[in-house]
Write a protein that holds these residues in place. Structure first.
Motif, PDB file in Angstrom:
ATOM      1  N   ASP A 109     -24.562 -61.512 -85.277  1.00 10.86           N
ATOM      2  CA  ASP A 109     -25.242 -61.171 -86.526  1.00 10.86           C
ATOM      3  C   ASP A 109     -24.440 -61.671 -87.725  1.00 10.86           C
ATOM      4  O   ASP A 109     -23.834 -60.888 -88.459  1.00 10.86           O
ATOM      5  CB  ASP A 109     -25.441 -59.659 -86.608  1.00 10.86           C
ATOM      6  CG  ASP A 109     -26.497 -59.267 -87.616  1.00 10.86           C
ATOM      7  OD1 ASP A 109     -26.934 -60.138 -88.405  1.00 10.86           O
ATOM      8  OD2 ASP A 109     -26.881 -58.083 -87.627  1.00 10.86           O
ATOM      9  N   PRO A 110     -24.429 -62.994 -87.943  1.00  8.71           N
ATOM     10  CA  PRO A 110     -23.608 -63.560 -89.012  1.00  8.71           C
ATOM     11  C   PRO A 110     -24.019 -63.084 -90.408  1.00  8.71           C
ATOM     12  O   PRO A 110     -23.202 -63.106 -91.326  1.00  8.71           O
ATOM     13  CB  PRO A 110     -23.787 -65.073 -88.867  1.00  8.71           C
ATOM     14  CG  PRO A 110     -24.978 -65.264 -88.015  1.00  8.71           C
ATOM     15  CD  PRO A 110     -25.147 -64.023 -87.194  1.00  8.71           C
ATOM     16  N   GLY A 111     -25.227 -62.609 -90.586  1.00 10.86           N
ATOM     17  CA  GLY A 111     -25.643 -62.091 -91.877  1.00 10.86           C
ATOM     18  C   GLY A 111     -25.006 -60.747 -92.187  1.00 10.86           C
ATOM     19  O   GLY A 111     -24.866 -60.370 -93.347  1.00 10.86           O
ATOM     20  N   ILE A 136     -14.891 -58.199 -79.092  1.00 13.94           N
ATOM     21  CA  ILE A 136     -16.040 -57.505 -79.679  1.00 13.94           C
ATOM     22  C   ILE A 136     -16.213 -57.931 -81.140  1.00 13.94           C
ATOM     23  O   ILE A 136     -17.333 -58.163 -81.591  1.00 13.94           O
ATOM     24  CB  ILE A 136     -15.861 -55.973 -79.579  1.00 13.94           C
ATOM     25  CG1 ILE A 136     -15.944 -55.519 -78.126  1.00 13.94           C
ATOM     26  CG2 ILE A 136     -16.865 -55.227 -80.448  1.00 13.94           C
ATOM     27  CD1 ILE A 136     -17.305 -55.681 -77.487  1.00 13.94           C
ATOM     28  N   ALA A 137     -15.118 -58.041 -81.878  1.00 14.57           N
ATOM     29  CA  ALA A 137     -15.190 -58.476 -83.268  1.00 14.57           C
ATOM     30  C   ALA A 137     -15.788 -59.876 -83.362  1.00 14.57           C
ATOM     31  O   ALA A 137     -16.680 -60.138 -84.182  1.00 14.57           O
ATOM     32  CB  ALA A 137     -13.798 -58.441 -83.908  1.00 14.57           C
ATOM     33  N   LEU A 138     -15.333 -60.756 -82.509  1.00 10.34           N
ATOM     34  CA  LEU A 138     -15.835 -62.127 -82.500  1.00 10.34           C
ATOM     35  C   LEU A 138     -17.316 -62.170 -82.117  1.00 10.34           C
ATOM     36  O   LEU A 138     -18.117 -62.846 -82.766  1.00 10.34           O
ATOM     37  CB  LEU A 138     -15.001 -62.965 -81.522  1.00 10.34           C
ATOM     38  CG  LEU A 138     -15.223 -64.457 -81.511  1.00 10.34           C
ATOM     39  CD1 LEU A 138     -14.973 -65.057 -82.881  1.00 10.34           C
ATOM     40  CD2 LEU A 138     -14.301 -65.103 -80.489  1.00 10.34           C
ATOM     41  N   ALA A 139     -17.688 -61.422 -81.098  1.00 12.71           N
ATOM     42  CA  ALA A 139     -19.089 -61.390 -80.656  1.00 12.71           C
ATOM     43  C   ALA A 139     -19.991 -60.793 -81.735  1.00 12.71           C
ATOM     44  O   ALA A 139     -21.127 -61.246 -81.907  1.00 12.71           O
ATOM     45  CB  ALA A 139     -19.214 -60.596 -79.355  1.00 12.71           C
ATOM     46  N   SER A 149     -23.511 -54.343 -94.933  1.00 13.24           N
ATOM     47  CA  SER A 149     -23.885 -55.752 -94.806  1.00 13.24           C
ATOM     48  C   SER A 149     -22.776 -56.561 -95.461  1.00 13.24           C
ATOM     49  O   SER A 149     -22.114 -56.096 -96.390  1.00 13.24           O
ATOM     50  CB  SER A 149     -25.235 -56.023 -95.480  1.00 13.24           C
ATOM     51  OG  SER A 149     -25.155 -55.751 -96.853  1.00 13.24           O
ATOM     52  N   GLY A 150     -22.562 -57.743 -94.955  1.00  9.94           N
ATOM     53  CA  GLY A 150     -21.474 -58.566 -95.455  1.00  9.94           C
ATOM     54  C   GLY A 150     -20.114 -57.967 -95.173  1.00  9.94           C
ATOM     55  O   GLY A 150     -19.182 -58.113 -95.954  1.00  9.94           O
ATOM     56  N   ALA A 151     -20.006 -57.274 -94.045  1.00 14.48           N
ATOM     57  CA  ALA A 151     -18.755 -56.586 -93.697  1.00 14.48           C
ATOM     58  C   ALA A 151     -17.683 -57.565 -93.243  1.00 14.48           C
ATOM     59  O   ALA A 151     -17.971 -58.555 -92.576  1.00 14.48           O
ATOM     60  CB  ALA A 151     -19.005 -55.557 -92.596  1.00 14.48           C
TER      61      ALA A 151
END
Length: 183
Positions: A117-119, A109-112, A96-98
């Motif tokens: 899942d911004p969390g 893919i990184a952007l999507a 989490s928070g990666a």
């Protein structure tokens, strides 16, 4: 430092190979097309870069579906499936928070993943990406050789992405000893 292959299961049942190396805040490198992260660790400049990253982060790498050590017999390859694979790896590693680093074709893919899942994604770095993805590759020969599982039939001795993806002509520099595409 040698990465250990582990597996995550995507929502459609596909098994996705990954490795988490080092300790610290999670840093995810989404797979590039036709990836094999273990082979990448055999390339001295990449190994040195990965070891430096793993000294400060929990470096998470994965092979895309149908490539490397991930499940080979897949029904389809869609953007949504690749995004779900990345989510499965993040879930399996409990990251989490990666931080997510998108390189070239992995930028969308990184952007999507950050948008979906911004969390789970705290930071995003993009390098060399294009909104057109595969369509932006230089030539039909480049795409054909990149998608080939062997060098047979390619006019160059090595598919263009194996020698020039980092902006260096590998044969002149002399450091390239392990091809990404095996004969």
């Amino acid at each position: 430092m040698e990465p250990r292959v582990e597996y995550a299961r995507a929502p459609d049942g596909t098994t996705v190979a990954f490795a988490a190396t080092g300790s610290g805040p999670p840093l995810l490198l989404p797979s590039l097309p036709f990836s094999d992260f273990l082979d990448e660790w055999a390339v001295p400049p990449l190994q040195a870069a990965y070891e430096r990253l793993a000294a400060h982060f929990r470096l998470i790498q994965h092979d895309g579906r149908g490539t490397g050590h991930s499940q080979r017999d897949i029904g389809g390859l869609t953007f949504e499936a690749m995004l779900a694979d990345l989510g499965a790896v993040l879930s399996q590693t409990r990251a989490s928070g990666a931080g997510v680093v998108g390189l070239y074709d992995s930028c969308p893919i990184a952007l999507a993943s950050a948008a979906a899942d911004p969390g789970r994604v705290s930071r995003l770095a993009l390098f060399g990406g294009t909104a057109r993805g595969w369509a932006a590759m230089r030539s039909t020969e480049h795409r054909r050789c990149s998608a080939s599982s062997s060098r047979t039939g390619c006019s160059s001795p090595r598919p263009p992405h194996t020698a020039g993806w980092a902006g260096l002509e590998a044969s002149r520099r002399g450091w390239w000893r392990v091809p990404f595409v095996k004969a």
